[in-house]
Design a protein around this motif. Sequence first.
Motif, short mmCIF file in Angstrom:
data_model
loop_
_atom_site.label_atom_id
_atom_site.label_comp_id
_atom_site.label_asym_id
_atom_site.label_seq_id
_atom_site.Cartn_x
_atom_site.Cartn_y
_atom_site.Cartn_z
N UNK A 614 0.83 -1.21 0.00
CA UNK A 614 0.00 0.00 0.00
C UNK A 614 0.86 1.26 0.00
N UNK A 615 2.02 1.22 0.68
CA UNK A 615 2.93 2.37 0.68
C UNK A 615 3.50 2.62 -0.70
N UNK A 616 3.63 1.59 -1.49
CA UNK A 616 4.24 1.70 -2.81
C UNK A 616 3.22 2.01 -3.91
N UNK A 617 1.98 1.52 -3.73
CA UNK A 617 1.00 1.61 -4.82
C UNK A 617 -0.13 2.60 -4.54
N UNK A 618 -0.39 2.91 -3.27
CA UNK A 618 -1.56 3.73 -2.94
C UNK A 618 -1.19 4.94 -2.09
N UNK A 619 -0.50 4.71 -0.99
CA UNK A 619 -0.21 5.80 -0.05
C UNK A 619 1.03 6.58 -0.50
N UNK A 620 0.87 7.29 -1.57
CA UNK A 620 1.97 8.06 -2.15
C UNK A 620 1.70 9.55 -2.00
N UNK A 621 2.75 10.36 -1.83
CA UNK A 621 2.56 11.82 -1.77
C UNK A 621 1.84 12.36 -3.00
N UNK A 622 2.09 11.72 -4.16
CA UNK A 622 1.43 12.16 -5.39
C UNK A 622 -0.09 11.97 -5.32
N UNK A 623 -0.56 11.07 -4.46
CA UNK A 623 -2.00 10.84 -4.28
C UNK A 623 -2.58 11.62 -3.11
N UNK A 624 -1.77 12.53 -2.55
CA UNK A 624 -2.27 13.37 -1.47
C UNK A 624 -1.99 12.83 -0.07
N UNK A 625 -1.12 11.83 0.03
CA UNK A 625 -0.81 11.25 1.34
C UNK A 625 0.59 11.69 1.79
N UNK A 626 0.91 11.43 3.05
CA UNK A 626 2.20 11.83 3.64
C UNK A 626 2.53 13.29 3.36
N UNK A 627 1.66 14.23 3.77
CA UNK A 627 1.97 15.66 3.52
C UNK A 627 3.31 16.05 4.15
N UNK A 628 4.06 16.85 3.42
CA UNK A 628 5.38 17.34 3.86
C UNK A 628 6.36 16.18 4.10
N UNK A 629 6.19 15.10 3.37
CA UNK A 629 7.08 13.95 3.52
C UNK A 629 7.19 13.23 2.18
N UNK A 630 8.28 12.51 1.99
CA UNK A 630 8.47 11.77 0.73
C UNK A 630 7.80 10.40 0.77
N UNK A 631 7.17 10.06 1.90
CA UNK A 631 6.51 8.77 2.00
C UNK A 631 7.49 7.64 2.29
N UNK A 632 7.05 6.41 2.15
CA UNK A 632 7.87 5.24 2.48
C UNK A 632 8.00 4.26 1.32
N UNK A 633 7.66 4.71 0.11
CA UNK A 633 7.68 3.80 -1.05
C UNK A 633 9.07 3.24 -1.30
N UNK A 634 10.11 4.06 -1.22
CA UNK A 634 11.47 3.57 -1.49
C UNK A 634 11.89 2.52 -0.49
N UNK A 635 11.56 2.73 0.78
CA UNK A 635 11.96 1.79 1.83
C UNK A 635 11.25 0.44 1.68
N UNK A 636 9.93 0.45 1.39
CA UNK A 636 9.20 -0.83 1.33
C UNK A 636 9.54 -1.62 0.07
N UNK A 637 10.03 -0.93 -0.97
CA UNK A 637 10.37 -1.62 -2.21
C UNK A 637 11.43 -2.69 -1.97
#
Length: 646
Positions: A614-637
């Motif tokens: 979900x961190x990689x496919x859905x909960x992305x800053x580009x989709x409006x999540x993790x405001x003021x953060x780069x999210x966790x997509x790179x780490x979970x990959x």
Amino acid sequence: MKSILVEFARFKNLGTGILREGDDYLRSITSHRVHQVRIPINQRPFSQLMNSMRYVYKDKHEYDDAFKSLSLLVTDLLRRQDYMDVGELLDKLKTSCDKGNEALLQHVAQLLQQHDKASFLEESPLLEEVNKNSDKLQQIDLVTNAAELSALPFEAALANDDKPLFLSGKGVVLTRRVRGVFRDFTPHWPITPKVLFIWSAAGGSVPHQEHKDALLNALKPWLPPQNIDKVFVEIGNAKYRDIEKITRDDGFTHCHLLAHGQQIDRKNDKRFGIALDHRIEGADVITPDALCKALEGIRSSAVVVTLAACDAGNQTDVINPDKSVAHLLHTSGFPVVIASQLPLTKFGSEILTRRFYGDLLNGLDVREALHHTREELYDNQSNAGHDWVSLVGYVQLPEGYNDILEEVRLKSHLNSLKNLRDRAEALARVGASREEFEAIGGDLIKEIEALNKLLAKTKEMRALDENRGLLGSAEKRLAELLFRHIGDDAAKAASREALNRACKWYKEAFDANPSHHWSGVQYLALQAVITGKVDANMWKTAYRAAEVDRVRPGEYWAQGSLAKLALLGTLIGEPTDETAAFYLQEMKARFKVVQSRKPDADNPLQSTGLQLRRYEEWWLPANGFFPDSKGLADEVRELIPLCRRE
């Protein structure tokens, strides 16, 4: 559920006996004093009344008269009070009255002479008990060890308003049982069902497809995407040896038999048996004893047997020491046996299957399921006739049954959520239409509504934790479906609302029980996704709770929580003792050991991998999540491959 014990007793041989007018029995109702009751009818006229209730009789007046007579008979036995002749009462009054009260005594005598008998001024003990808790469903736990009393249709009893007793207040469910040592050998009540469906058209056509559809619909929360024989097995056109063979697998928890009941054509045996297929003769009416023997292999696992067959509960051959199919199955060790004591309509049999199993496999009390079934049969008398009276339930429940029910309910909802998720993923792979995804969304909303209703009834702390967690999970799955598979602006707005509700439920669960690290991790993850922040104090509490669980032998779920806490810790500068990759590898190694001993153990790798994706496919800053953060997509990959099976 309030249970009212009503027991009839007599001396001498209880296995045989006939109804004889004037015979006395002792009746006890809970803690009330024991009453003496008298049978007002002989066996022959009773048997004639029961025969008049059969569908082969077309005379409606005869049927109505028979039903009224039987209703009054069983009502009298259940509700009768002590009566005293007028003369006897006057004698007592004379001895107790002071001189000078002759005028009062004469006045009382004049009033009493207007009646043949005078009753004590007390309410019927049974109705007194029923009225005490009329705001909830109650059980009459009827014990009738004497064979001749087992033949009486107590289910036709009436209340004060001459309406059926089972409709009193919020409902009264009458169940039967027999005292005996067999209770000590009954199986444990199961959490996960496995249903055996046996049917035979040897005695004529049967609605087997309708029954199968009803059973599968009731099993919907439990059905896996493949290999449904893990929870549902069907034997069509069943022969006796087929039943013997399949029941060698003792994993069945419920058995539903659909067939025709037929009278046994043997000397000195006028009971009813079950018509099964025969490899040569076409039809084979097997005795109740033979069916008990055929089902012997599942006695250590099955807790419910339902018989959709005419007369499977018919006990009118009282002089025979051998009993009806339902009675023998119950005394042989099956805790719950549901049957019909008279002919059963096809329409009524479909209601029995759909409503009883629909309620039961959704986690309702078996007594509640039986009551709802009788109510629906009663409401459909134009098609189901007197099936509501015919329905009998032998019920002997284990200690701690209510606690087991809470676990069954929650497990059924959990399985249903998993199945809905699997359906959505399968539809996504084939490019399904918006309407198909909306249908799944509707099912998720129904699950959320059911879980909200269940929350109000749940008492036990662990069950409350699970219930709140399931509400959070259901809202989260709804949010994902709306965002990823429907995806327009309105759906995305509704998705955000569902995600906020999920966050609230997880927080409530963690606040109520800080040792439940799973709900804490889910809350912290959604807090980060929605706000970009993580509560450091709650993170530390969840971390400590997960470390406590981690040291337990064989534990592997805590490692999933620790891996996610390691990820979330990077957002607030809080390190864990080990890396997320280390925890996942430890989880995989421990699960492998457990799986070698228990192949059907729940796989933590699958659910952990799903959450990481979900961190990689859905909960992305580009989709409006993790405001003021780069999210966790790179780490979970880098972590997702560790969740794959080797």
